[in-house]
Design an enzyme around this catalytic site. Structure first.
Site, PDB file in Angstrom:
ATOM      1  N   TYR A  56       0.726  -1.257  -0.032  1.00 10.47           N
ATOM      2  CA  TYR A  56       0.052  -0.123   0.059  1.00 10.47           C
ATOM      3  C   TYR A  56       0.780   1.290  -0.009  1.00 10.47           C
ATOM      4  O   TYR A  56       0.613   2.232  -0.669  1.00 10.47           O
ATOM      5  CB  TYR A  56      -1.013   0.145   1.132  1.00 10.47           C
ATOM      6  CG  TYR A  56      -1.931   1.294   1.225  1.00 10.47           C
ATOM      7  CD1 TYR A  56      -2.759   1.254   0.376  1.00 10.47           C
ATOM      8  CD2 TYR A  56      -1.276   2.228   2.279  1.00 10.47           C
ATOM      9  CE1 TYR A  56      -3.567   2.499   0.577  1.00 10.47           C
ATOM     10  CE2 TYR A  56      -1.982   3.479   2.418  1.00 10.47           C
ATOM     11  CZ  TYR A  56      -3.235   3.740   1.423  1.00 10.47           C
ATOM     12  OH  TYR A  56      -4.250   4.645   1.522  1.00 10.47           O
ATOM     13  N   GLN A 161     -17.253   6.224   2.670  1.00  9.69           N
ATOM     14  CA  GLN A 161     -16.414   6.276   1.630  1.00  9.69           C
ATOM     15  C   GLN A 161     -16.334   4.836   1.066  1.00  9.69           C
ATOM     16  O   GLN A 161     -16.483   3.726   1.681  1.00  9.69           O
ATOM     17  CB  GLN A 161     -14.885   6.320   2.462  1.00  9.69           C
ATOM     18  CG  GLN A 161     -13.767   6.175   1.177  1.00  9.69           C
ATOM     19  CD  GLN A 161     -12.340   5.669   1.692  1.00  9.69           C
ATOM     20  OE1 GLN A 161     -12.142   4.678   2.078  1.00  9.69           O
ATOM     21  NE2 GLN A 161     -11.726   6.798   1.917  1.00  9.69           N
ATOM     22  N   LYS A 163     -15.213   1.699  -1.430  1.00  8.59           N
ATOM     23  CA  LYS A 163     -14.151   1.307  -2.274  1.00  8.59           C
ATOM     24  C   LYS A 163     -14.737   0.882  -3.603  1.00  8.59           C
ATOM     25  O   LYS A 163     -15.513   0.254  -3.879  1.00  8.59           O
ATOM     26  CB  LYS A 163     -13.277   0.202  -1.563  1.00  8.59           C
ATOM     27  CG  LYS A 163     -12.819   0.632  -0.261  1.00  8.59           C
ATOM     28  CD  LYS A 163     -11.612   1.565  -0.142  1.00  8.59           C
ATOM     29  CE  LYS A 163     -11.214   1.767   1.239  1.00  8.59           C
ATOM     30  NZ  LYS A 163     -10.046   2.683   1.085  1.00  8.59           N
ATOM     31  N   ASP A 192     -13.393   5.985  -3.410  1.00  8.98           N
ATOM     32  CA  ASP A 192     -11.691   5.699  -3.168  1.00  8.98           C
ATOM     33  C   ASP A 192     -11.571   4.604  -4.004  1.00  8.98           C
ATOM     34  O   ASP A 192     -11.819   3.565  -3.672  1.00  8.98           O
ATOM     35  CB  ASP A 192     -11.646   5.344  -1.597  1.00  8.98           C
ATOM     36  CG  ASP A 192     -10.160   5.388  -1.411  1.00  8.98           C
ATOM     37  OD1 ASP A 192      -9.319   5.701  -2.391  1.00  8.98           O
ATOM     38  OD2 ASP A 192      -9.766   5.178  -0.077  1.00  8.98           O
ATOM     39  N   GLU A 217     -11.499   9.868  -4.626  1.00  8.09           N
ATOM     40  CA  GLU A 217     -10.436   9.769  -4.195  1.00  8.09           C
ATOM     41  C   GLU A 217      -9.225   8.966  -4.523  1.00  8.09           C
ATOM     42  O   GLU A 217      -9.548   7.840  -5.002  1.00  8.09           O
ATOM     43  CB  GLU A 217     -10.547   9.549  -2.679  1.00  8.09           C
ATOM     44  CG  GLU A 217      -9.500   9.339  -1.615  1.00  8.09           C
ATOM     45  CD  GLU A 217      -9.879   9.445  -0.114  1.00  8.09           C
ATOM     46  OE1 GLU A 217      -9.042   8.864   0.710  1.00  8.09           O
ATOM     47  OE2 GLU A 217     -10.878  10.005   0.374  1.00  8.09           O
ATOM     48  N   ASP A 240      -4.953  11.279  -2.021  1.00  7.55           N
ATOM     49  CA  ASP A 240      -4.587  10.311  -0.762  1.00  7.55           C
ATOM     50  C   ASP A 240      -3.270  10.094  -0.702  1.00  7.55           C
ATOM     51  O   ASP A 240      -2.204  10.331  -0.356  1.00  7.55           O
ATOM     52  CB  ASP A 240      -5.561   9.243  -0.749  1.00  7.55           C
ATOM     53  CG  ASP A 240      -5.576   8.381   0.580  1.00  7.55           C
ATOM     54  OD1 ASP A 240      -4.604   8.665   1.215  1.00  7.55           O
ATOM     55  OD2 ASP A 240      -6.499   7.648   0.891  1.00  7.55           O
ATOM     56  N   LYS A 264      -2.871  10.874   5.973  1.00 11.82           N
ATOM     57  CA  LYS A 264      -2.592   9.616   6.936  1.00 11.82           C
ATOM     58  C   LYS A 264      -1.251  10.339   7.573  1.00 11.82           C
ATOM     59  O   LYS A 264      -0.210  10.759   7.096  1.00 11.82           O
ATOM     60  CB  LYS A 264      -2.119   8.438   6.019  1.00 11.82           C
ATOM     61  CG  LYS A 264      -3.000   7.874   4.961  1.00 11.82           C
ATOM     62  CD  LYS A 264      -4.290   7.553   5.683  1.00 11.82           C
ATOM     63  CE  LYS A 264      -5.272   6.966   4.785  1.00 11.82           C
ATOM     64  NZ  LYS A 264      -5.905   7.926   3.731  1.00 11.82           N
ATOM     65  N   TRP A 319     -11.212   8.230  10.109  1.00 13.47           N
ATOM     66  CA  TRP A 319     -11.667   7.018   9.954  1.00 13.47           C
ATOM     67  C   TRP A 319     -10.621   6.431  10.975  1.00 13.47           C
ATOM     68  O   TRP A 319      -9.087   6.505  11.034  1.00 13.47           O
ATOM     69  CB  TRP A 319     -11.126   6.305   8.591  1.00 13.47           C
ATOM     70  CG  TRP A 319     -11.190   4.898   8.485  1.00 13.47           C
ATOM     71  CD1 TRP A 319     -12.254   4.490   7.971  1.00 13.47           C
ATOM     72  CD2 TRP A 319     -10.442   3.919   8.625  1.00 13.47           C
ATOM     73  NE1 TRP A 319     -12.382   3.076   7.948  1.00 13.47           N
ATOM     74  CE2 TRP A 319     -10.832   2.740   8.103  1.00 13.47           C
ATOM     75  CE3 TRP A 319      -8.918   4.066   8.997  1.00 13.47           C
ATOM     76  CZ2 TRP A 319     -10.314   1.458   8.334  1.00 13.47           C
ATOM     77  CZ3 TRP A 319      -8.235   2.614   8.760  1.00 13.47           C
ATOM     78  CH2 TRP A 319      -8.821   1.496   8.786  1.00 13.47           C
TER      79      TRP A 319
END
Length: 367
Positions: A56, A161, A163, A192, A217, A240, A264, A319
């Site tokens: 990721y 959100q 996915k 997202d 996103e 993001d 993040k 989140w």
């Protein structure tokens, strides 16, 4: 007040009701790294980093642990304050924000305890006593998506959100239409893609959903692709995964390439770096979230403390992995109730793991 000892534990966080699925990855458990810093005054601080596997982010658990071993050795005997430590870490090692973030979070925890204040007070002050969360719904078929988002909204969440990035743009569009139809008025919806779309796919998806009041996103993988999309689709683009470089993020905001941010804490290097992001976003009147990739109670607390200082009209929510995490290592951190999170009021982060429950340390260094 100087640093005298650093201890790191490496633990797995099994996913409740797993697996957790998003574009390109499926996880049954995530490895998190828990750091304790001790000082010559007896105060301790806790930090954490959880890279969400190895694909990721440009970081992985074993690499973060190795970087933390070197960084904490370099910090022994140094002032236990975020800014001096940041300068020393930059001199010791280029990059590695995921590792530096764990140190930075622990130092803010120490500073809060030393001053008798919650971390949010040191960041300028909380603007409210509780903040909204948002719920991330994984890849599903349209009917399951509709049922899930309706249930989430009924719990009290004001933002969802969804996915996307299934590999089928028409299917993604159908899921978004189903989700929008199932959500009550006032609940916002973000799509997202986690970098899964090409520029062409993103343009196609936006045309198929042009009537929906949504944001996309991180639809594409690279900053160049995101820049190419700006102004060419019907929806705002939220950056993001592309925000790990603060200078490039600032440029994207200034040029209007990013209309929102999904931030993040450990990606950018910790609470200290997120303060710069918060203020950049406020200057450009751009909405932002305050989250992390995953993680346990320490990361959750860091997100909530900083999220509480973001102007409510620009705050997309925080989140937390907390609803998905099976294990808590000591006193439980912030939790979501009815889609909202109470802001901690104890000195520091307000979270103290139990070392006895953490098992054998990965390493320990002393001054």
């Amino acid at each position: 007040m100087r640093l005298t000892r650093a201890t790191l534990w490496t633990r797995d966080l099994p996913v409740v009701g797993g697996p957790y699925v998003y574009a390109g990855a499926t996880h049954d458990a995530l490895t998190t790294l828990i750091l304790r810093l001790e000082t010559d005054t007896g105060l301790t601080g806790w930090g954490e980093s959880c890279p969400l596997g190895a694909t990721y982010a440009p970081a992985f658990p074993e690499g973060v642990a190795a970087a933390l071993r070197r960084l904490t050795r370099a910090l022994m005997g140094a002032k236990a304050l975020p800014r001096p430590a940041a300068v020393r870490m930059e001199a010791e090692m280029m990059g590695q924000p995921q590792a530096k973030a764990a140190v930075d979070i622990a130092l803010w925890d120490i500073l809060g305890k030393a001053t008798g204040q919650p971390v949010h007070a040191l960041l300028g002050g909380a603007l409210r006593d509780r903040i909204p969360s948002y719920f991330a719904v994984g890849l599903m078929d349209p009917d399951a998506t509709a049922a899930k988002v309706a249930a989430v909204a009924a719990e009290g969440y004001t933002a969802v959100q969804l996915k996307i990035g299934s590999g089928d743009v028409a299917r993604d569009a159908a899921c978004l239409h189903a989700a929008h139809k199932a959500l009550p008025k006032g609940v916002t919806l973000t799509a997202d893609a986690n970098r899964a779309l090409t520029v062409g796919d993103a343009m196609h998806l936006s045309r198929l959903t042009a009537d929906l009041p949504i944001a996309l996103e991180q639809p594409c993988a690279t900053r160049a692709e995101l820049r190419d999309l700006a102004g060419k689709i019907a929806h705002p683009i939220y950056w993001d995964e592309a925000t790990e470089d603060l200078a490039l993020t600032m440029d994207a905001l200034a040029r209007g390439h990013a209309q929102g941010l999904g931030m993040k804490i450990t990606r950018v290097g910790g609470i200290s770096a997120m303060l710069a992001v918060r203020d950049m976003a406020a200057a450009r009147r751009v909405p932002m979230s305050v989250d992390d990739h995953w993680g346990g109670d320490i990361i959750a607390a860091a997100c909530v403390h900083l999220g509480a200082t973001v102007a409510p009209d620009l705050f997309r929510g925080t989140w937390l992995a907390q609803p998905y995490v099976a294990h808590h290592y000591g006193a439980t951190g912030p939790t979501i109730s009815g889609g909202w999170i109470d802001v901690p009021q104890s000195p520091g982060l307000g979270v103290t793991p139990d070392p006895a429950r953490l098992g054998q340390p990965t390493f320990e260094v002393t001054a």
